[in-house]
Design an enzyme around this catalytic site. Structure first.
Site, PDB file in Angstrom:
ATOM      1  CB  CYS A   1      -0.949  -0.001   1.190  1.00 44.99           C
ATOM      2  SG  CYS A   1      -2.089  -1.380   1.152  1.00 44.99           S
TER       3      CYS A   1
ATOM      4  CG  HIS B   1      -3.185   3.487   1.850  1.00 45.13           C
ATOM      5  ND1 HIS B   1      -3.682   2.987   0.672  1.00 45.13           N
ATOM      6  CD2 HIS B   1      -3.226   2.463   2.747  1.00 45.13           C
ATOM      7  CE1 HIS B   1      -4.010   1.723   0.847  1.00 45.13           C
ATOM      8  NE2 HIS B   1      -3.751   1.374   2.089  1.00 45.13           N
TER       9      HIS B   1
ATOM     10  CG  ASN C   1      -6.584  -0.836   1.240  1.00 40.49           C
ATOM     11  OD1 ASN C   1      -5.912  -0.520   0.258  1.00 40.49           O
ATOM     12  ND2 ASN C   1      -6.041  -1.163   2.406  1.00 40.49           N
TER      13      ASN C   1
HETATM   14  O1  UT7 Z   1      -3.392  -0.945   3.812  1.00 40.12           O
HETATM   15  C1  UT7 Z   1      -3.428  -1.411   5.123  1.00 40.12           C
HETATM   16  C2  UT7 Z   1      -4.428  -2.530   5.147  1.00 40.12           C
HETATM   17  N1  UT7 Z   1      -4.970  -2.872   6.409  1.00 40.12           N
HETATM   18  C3  UT7 Z   1      -5.720  -2.051   7.177  1.00 40.12           C
HETATM   19  O2  UT7 Z   1      -5.924  -0.898   6.907  1.00 40.12           O
HETATM   20  C4  UT7 Z   1      -6.344  -2.675   8.398  1.00 40.12           C
HETATM   21  C5  UT7 Z   1      -6.404  -1.760   9.583  1.00 40.12           C
HETATM   22  N2  UT7 Z   1      -7.333  -2.301  10.544  1.00 40.12           N
HETATM   23  C6  UT7 Z   1      -8.653  -2.052  10.459  1.00 40.12           C
HETATM   24  O3  UT7 Z   1      -9.089  -1.320   9.588  1.00 40.12           O
HETATM   25  C7  UT7 Z   1      -9.560  -2.679  11.504  1.00 40.12           C
HETATM   26  O4  UT7 Z   1      -8.771  -3.330  12.466  1.00 40.12           O
HETATM   27  C8  UT7 Z   1     -10.580  -3.683  10.886  1.00 40.12           C
HETATM   28  C9  UT7 Z   1     -11.602  -2.927  10.064  1.00 40.12           C
HETATM   29  C10 UT7 Z   1      -9.865  -4.722  10.033  1.00 40.12           C
HETATM   30  C11 UT7 Z   1     -11.319  -4.409  12.015  1.00 40.12           C
HETATM   31  O5  UT7 Z   1     -11.945  -3.451  12.853  1.00 40.12           O
HETATM   32  P1  UT7 Z   1     -11.809  -3.593  14.442  1.00 40.12           P
HETATM   33  O6  UT7 Z   1     -12.574  -2.483  15.027  1.00 40.12           O
HETATM   34  O7  UT7 Z   1     -10.329  -3.657  14.764  1.00 40.12           O
HETATM   35  O8  UT7 Z   1     -12.536  -4.964  14.712  1.00 40.12           O
HETATM   36  P2  UT7 Z   1     -12.002  -6.277  15.473  1.00 40.12           P
HETATM   37  O9  UT7 Z   1     -11.028  -6.999  14.620  1.00 40.12           O
HETATM   38  O10 UT7 Z   1     -11.579  -5.866  16.856  1.00 40.12           O
HETATM   39  O11 UT7 Z   1     -13.317  -7.134  15.587  1.00 40.12           O
HETATM   40  C12 UT7 Z   1     -14.407  -6.713  16.404  1.00 40.12           C
HETATM   41  C13 UT7 Z   1     -15.515  -7.750  16.320  1.00 40.12           C
HETATM   42  C14 UT7 Z   1     -15.035  -9.189  16.553  1.00 40.12           C
HETATM   43  O12 UT7 Z   1     -16.056  -9.876  17.244  1.00 40.12           O
HETATM   44  P3  UT7 Z   1     -15.960 -10.114  18.837  1.00 40.12           P
HETATM   45  O13 UT7 Z   1     -14.674 -10.855  19.040  1.00 40.12           O
HETATM   46  O14 UT7 Z   1     -15.939  -8.728  19.427  1.00 40.12           O
HETATM   47  O15 UT7 Z   1     -17.186 -10.891  19.110  1.00 40.12           O
HETATM   48  C15 UT7 Z   1     -14.912  -9.754  15.163  1.00 40.12           C
HETATM   49  O16 UT7 Z   1     -15.091 -11.151  15.137  1.00 40.12           O
HETATM   50  O17 UT7 Z   1     -16.070  -7.736  15.004  1.00 40.12           O
HETATM   51  C16 UT7 Z   1     -16.046  -9.066  14.451  1.00 40.12           C
HETATM   52  N3  UT7 Z   1     -15.826  -8.957  13.021  1.00 40.12           N
HETATM   53  C17 UT7 Z   1     -16.823  -8.787  12.138  1.00 40.12           C
HETATM   54  N4  UT7 Z   1     -18.161  -8.732  12.256  1.00 40.12           N
HETATM   55  C18 UT7 Z   1     -18.895  -8.544  11.148  1.00 40.12           C
HETATM   56  C19 UT7 Z   1     -14.635  -8.925  12.353  1.00 40.12           C
HETATM   57  N5  UT7 Z   1     -14.852  -8.758  11.045  1.00 40.12           N
HETATM   58  C20 UT7 Z   1     -16.198  -8.672  10.874  1.00 40.12           C
HETATM   59  C21 UT7 Z   1     -17.008  -8.487   9.747  1.00 40.12           C
HETATM   60  N6  UT7 Z   1     -18.362  -8.428   9.935  1.00 40.12           N
HETATM   61  N7  UT7 Z   1     -16.512  -8.353   8.494  1.00 40.12           N
END
Ligand code: UT7
Length: 320
Positions: free
Chosen positions: A100, A243, A273
């Protein structure tokens, strides 16, 4: 952009997720996915041709084409194909991989050839097709990415007119494990007592929270450093062009500098992205709709796998 769209509702038919979750955690509503009849190379050629036309260049006047991509159509290099298809017969063409951060690293690399006087005109392309490499059953990653290609034409000029006012670029491989697309080592028999490793990659592996923390810590830090060394007041910036990874990251970076959110360019709601393509796609959109005007001051930053990140301060010249 690829013609095929995939919105959050359609994606939730494939994997257990929903529109409300994706919107609130990322800001993404839809993304584009390369389907039948399109390739990364064809998108790059379209983007490259548009950039060359905007600049008013003849293809054979281009000295250099660098394609920033982590998902080439040909592992030996996709840029030479683009060079041939564009008719840029005098250009040397090669790929550069920095995920990225790829577009930013490529823009800076190309500008060094122009600054040292060895070349006059360069076409810088950022393009990725992460749809081919994401695990479509992994809801933690597949919701984030989209495909696309963007291009910028840059030309050598006098030092006082130079649009690249400063830059900083960094890598930290020790933290690379939180986002990668690695080759899997499967050892197969070759001849008696000899084996070889089959060339296969596992899908994108990401620790989202770690990448998030990395972005909201390192992007403001490198921007702050750049603004300091170029003696630039954040309030004098016309645009923040980051980005396009996650709207929450964009807002957090803007808030660190008290930059109003209207000055933060964002189109990730429509495209997700697109890795190396996000910055040129966003720039193209904002130039075409008249938001970015000649003489505007833009702070841009790319960040992602590697880990890699960087920032550049640009005085947008527009077509000369
Ligand atoms: O170019 C760089 C590329 N990468 C990035 O930019 C990634 C940067 N990170 C992020 O943007 C965020 O960390 C994410 C969008 C990937 C995830 O958001 P988050 O607020 O960090 O969520 P999380 O991973 O802490 O998950 C929270 C909850 C979990 O459930 P529990 O454990 O709280 O019950 C996940 O299982 O959300 C759940 N979850 C989802 N639910 C519905 C994770 N993915 C999903 C989904 N739909 N797609």
């Amino acid at each position: 952009m690829p013609s095929q769209t995939l919105n959050n509702e359609q994606l939730s038919l494939k994997v257990e997720t929903n529109d409300a979750w994706i919107r609130s955690r990322t800001g993404i509503i839809s993304r584009r996915v390369i389907g039948e009849g399109e390739t990364l190379t064809s998108l790059c050629c379209q983007a490259g041709k548009e950039a060359i036309d905007m600049a008013g260049w003849e293809p054979d006047s281009i000295d250099l084409i660098i394609l920033a991509t982590s998902t080439p159509d040909d592992l030996f290099g996709t840029a030479p194909q683009i060079q041939a298809l564009l008719g840029a017969s005098n250009a040397v063409a090669f790929d550069l991989t920095a995920a990225c951060s790829g577009f930013l690293f490529t823009l800076i690399t190309a500008s060094q050839f122009l600054k040292n006087g060895s070349m006059q005109r360069a076409l810088v392309i950022g393009a990725d097709q992460l749809s081919s490499w994401v695990d479509w059953n992994d809801r933690r990653t597949c919701i984030l990415f989209g495909d696309g290609a963007g291009a910028v034409a840059i030309e050598a000029t006098s030092p006082e007119k130079c649009g690249l006012l400063g830059f900083k670029i960094k890598s930290d491989g020790s933290r690379g494990d939180c986002l990668n697309l690695r080759q899997e080592a499967s050892h197969l028999p070759l001849t008696e007592g000899r084996t070889y490793q089959k060339g296969e990659f596992s899908p994108i592996n990401m620790n989202g929270q770690e990448v998030y923390k990395f972005a909201v810590r390192e992007v403001p830090a490198i921007l702050e450093n750049l603004l300091k060394t170029t003696d630039t007041d954040p309030q004098s910036l016309d645009w923040l062009l980051l980005h396009q990874a996650n709207q929450r990251i964009l807002d957090a970076v803007a808030d660190r500098f008290s930059i109003p959110h209207q000055k933060v360019l964002s189109n990730l709601a429509n495209y997700g992205n697109t890795s190396a393509a996000t910055i040129p796609l966003m720039l193209d959109e904002a130039v075409k709709d008249g938001r970015v005007k000649p003489n505007h001051l833009i702070a841009t930053s790319g960040f992602g796998a590697g880990l890699s990140w960087g920032a550049a301060l640009i005085r947008w010249q527009g077509p000369l």
